[in-house]
Design an enzyme around this catalytic site. Structure first.
Site, short mmCIF file in Angstrom:
data_model
loop_
_atom_site.label_atom_id
_atom_site.label_comp_id
_atom_site.label_asym_id
_atom_site.label_seq_id
_atom_site.Cartn_x
_atom_site.Cartn_y
_atom_site.Cartn_z
N THR A 96 2.62 -7.01 23.44
CA THR A 96 1.63 -5.94 23.42
C THR A 96 0.39 -6.34 22.63
OG1 THR A 96 2.83 -4.94 21.57
CG2 THR A 96 3.25 -4.04 23.78
N ASP B 210 4.70 -4.31 4.02
CA ASP B 210 4.73 -2.85 4.05
C ASP B 210 5.62 -2.34 2.92
OD1 ASP B 210 3.05 -2.66 6.22
OD2 ASP B 210 4.67 -2.52 7.69
N VAL B 211 5.36 -1.10 2.49
CA VAL B 211 6.10 -0.54 1.37
C VAL B 211 7.36 0.21 1.80
CG1 VAL B 211 4.91 1.70 1.30
CG2 VAL B 211 5.80 0.69 -0.83
N ASP B 212 7.42 0.67 3.05
CA ASP B 212 8.59 1.44 3.51
C ASP B 212 9.72 0.50 3.91
OD1 ASP B 212 6.97 0.59 5.57
OD2 ASP B 212 7.46 2.26 6.88
N GLU C 10 -2.51 -5.16 13.22
CA GLU C 10 -1.58 -6.12 13.81
C GLU C 10 -2.18 -6.84 15.01
OE1 GLU C 10 2.92 -5.45 13.97
OE2 GLU C 10 2.29 -4.97 16.02
N PHE D 286 0.85 -1.19 0.00
CA PHE D 286 0.00 0.00 0.00
C PHE D 286 0.89 1.24 0.00
CE2 PHE D 286 -2.88 -3.25 1.14
CZ PHE D 286 -4.16 -2.80 0.83
N ALA D 287 0.77 2.02 -1.05
CA ALA D 287 1.52 3.27 -1.17
C ALA D 287 0.51 4.40 -1.19
CB ALA D 287 2.37 3.26 -2.44
#
Length: 375
Positions: free
Chosen positions: A249, A215-217, A307, A125-126
């Site tokens: 978490t 993820d894209v980053d 998540e 996803f960008a």
């Protein structure tokens, strides 16, 4: 002359009778199949008009499968009493392998997957300013991701004009999927599950065999191949390399559908790296999106968004394969001794330029500091 005419007329009648008999036979099969709620997938009717015969033969769908060639391969013999790694967990209690360097032979796996002629879909996803990461992502994927296999890059974006111009290898293509944007990055993160679910049903199921959702980053920095593929796989979060489950978490509020009790949990899985067959990814994303919408109706937002729901799903629907932290690490975190390779790395980025201040404040709270435990 009349006898010859009679014989021709009789032949036509015989042929018409044969066709009538065949139609009646087919209708009978269909009728009894529906009435008795039964099917006959292994029965085929073969007609030969030239010799005016009908043959009913047993042909199974399995008989139509192609014969696979046996090819000679040379590799080191595995030894049952010599484990490949003793410093890390190699298999879960439910017998799902955990993928580490030296735990597999990629040549054997490539040969098996080439026989199946699989196509892999890679989704990212960008949205908004995250398009700045696409150039590095795709260029490094071309160098390291599923090299030699067919790949569809599925780019979800609200800025299709920002797509980089990159020459792809043969058998690989970039597919731009235009989607809506959202004001909050948390909303974008959670809506990923809905979009992957919907496209899995409408498109992906017809185009690819496996989906890898990341993820894209990020950038690929070492080989990531078919060793990761399985019915459904998750990835160990780089922030948790040990420690008790009570420190994970997970979502701890009982009012949330993502709630996990303190005495439950196997691993903490990263929300930015999961996948499997299209059918299994559909099940996973459908669960996560439905659970999110239930919480949203009750004005609840899980602590770590998609998540949190992913971890809830994997707790009760165990992944069939788990990727080690080799497949998801963070740039600048150093290299612990157990980490032989860093195959997929999160890039350092200027959060001020990517997200708004309200989001940053949330990220800097105590939950975030506790999340990334040093190894």
């Amino acid at each position: 002359m009349q006898q010859e005419k009679y014989e021709k007329s009789g032949g036509r009648k015989y042929f018409l009778f044969l066709i009538y008999f065949m139609v009646l036979l087919l209708v009978s099969f269909c009728w009894f199949s529906i009435r008795g709620n039964r099917s006959y997938p292994d029965i085929s009717i073969l007609c030969s008009p030239q010799i005016r015969t009908v043959h009913i033969v047993n042909i199974s769908q399995l008989d139509l499968l192609p014969d696979l060639p046996l090819e000679r391969m040379m590799y080191e013999q595995p030894k049952a009493l010599k484990p490949l790694r003793t410093d890390v967990l190699m298999v879960t209690p439910w017998l799902a392998p955990i993928i580490w360097d030296s735990s597999f032979n990629i040549d054997i796996l490539n040969a098996q997957f080439h026989q199946k002629n699989v196509r892999i879909g890679l989704t990212v996803f960008a949205i908004k300013k995250y398009t700045v990461f696409l150039q590095t992502f795709v260029e490094t994927a071309e160098k390291f991701f599923m090299v030699g296999h067919k790949v569809n890059y599925y780019i979800f974006t609200d800025r299709p004009n920002d797509m980089p111009n990159i020459t792809l290898a043969e058998g690989r293509q970039l597919v731009v999927l235009k989607v809506l944007s959202y004001k909050r990055w948390q909303e974008v993160s959670m809506r990923r599950m809905e979009m992957i679910r919907d496209y899995s049903k409408e498109r992906f199921i017809h185009e690819v065999d496996y989906l890898v959702c990341v993820d894209v980053d990020m950038k690929f920095s070492d080989e990531v191949g078919v060793e990761i593929l399985s019915d459904v796989f998750g990835t160990l979060h780089p922030g948790y390399n040990g420690g008790p489950r009570e420190r994970f978490t997970y979502e701890r509020r009982k009012a949330s559908t993502a709630y996990i009790p303190p005495d439950e949990g196997d691993f903490y899985y990263a929300g930015g790296y999961f996948g499997g067959t299209v059918e299994e990814v559909y099940k996973l994303t459908n669960f996560c999106h439905t659970a999110m919408m239930t919480d949203k109706g009750n004005n609840i937002e899980a602590v770590w968004h998609d998540e949190s729901y992913l971890n809830k799903y994997f707790l009760y629907h165990k992944p069939t394969k788990i990727l080690s932290q080799e497949y998801l690490w963070v740039e600048g975190w150093g290299v612990p001794e157990f980490l032989k390779k860093r195959r997929f790395v999160a890039l350092q980025k200027n959060h001020n330029a990517i997200r708004n201040k309200r989001d940053l404040d949330r990220m800097r709270n105590s939950r975030m500091r506790n999340k990334f435990q040093k190894y």
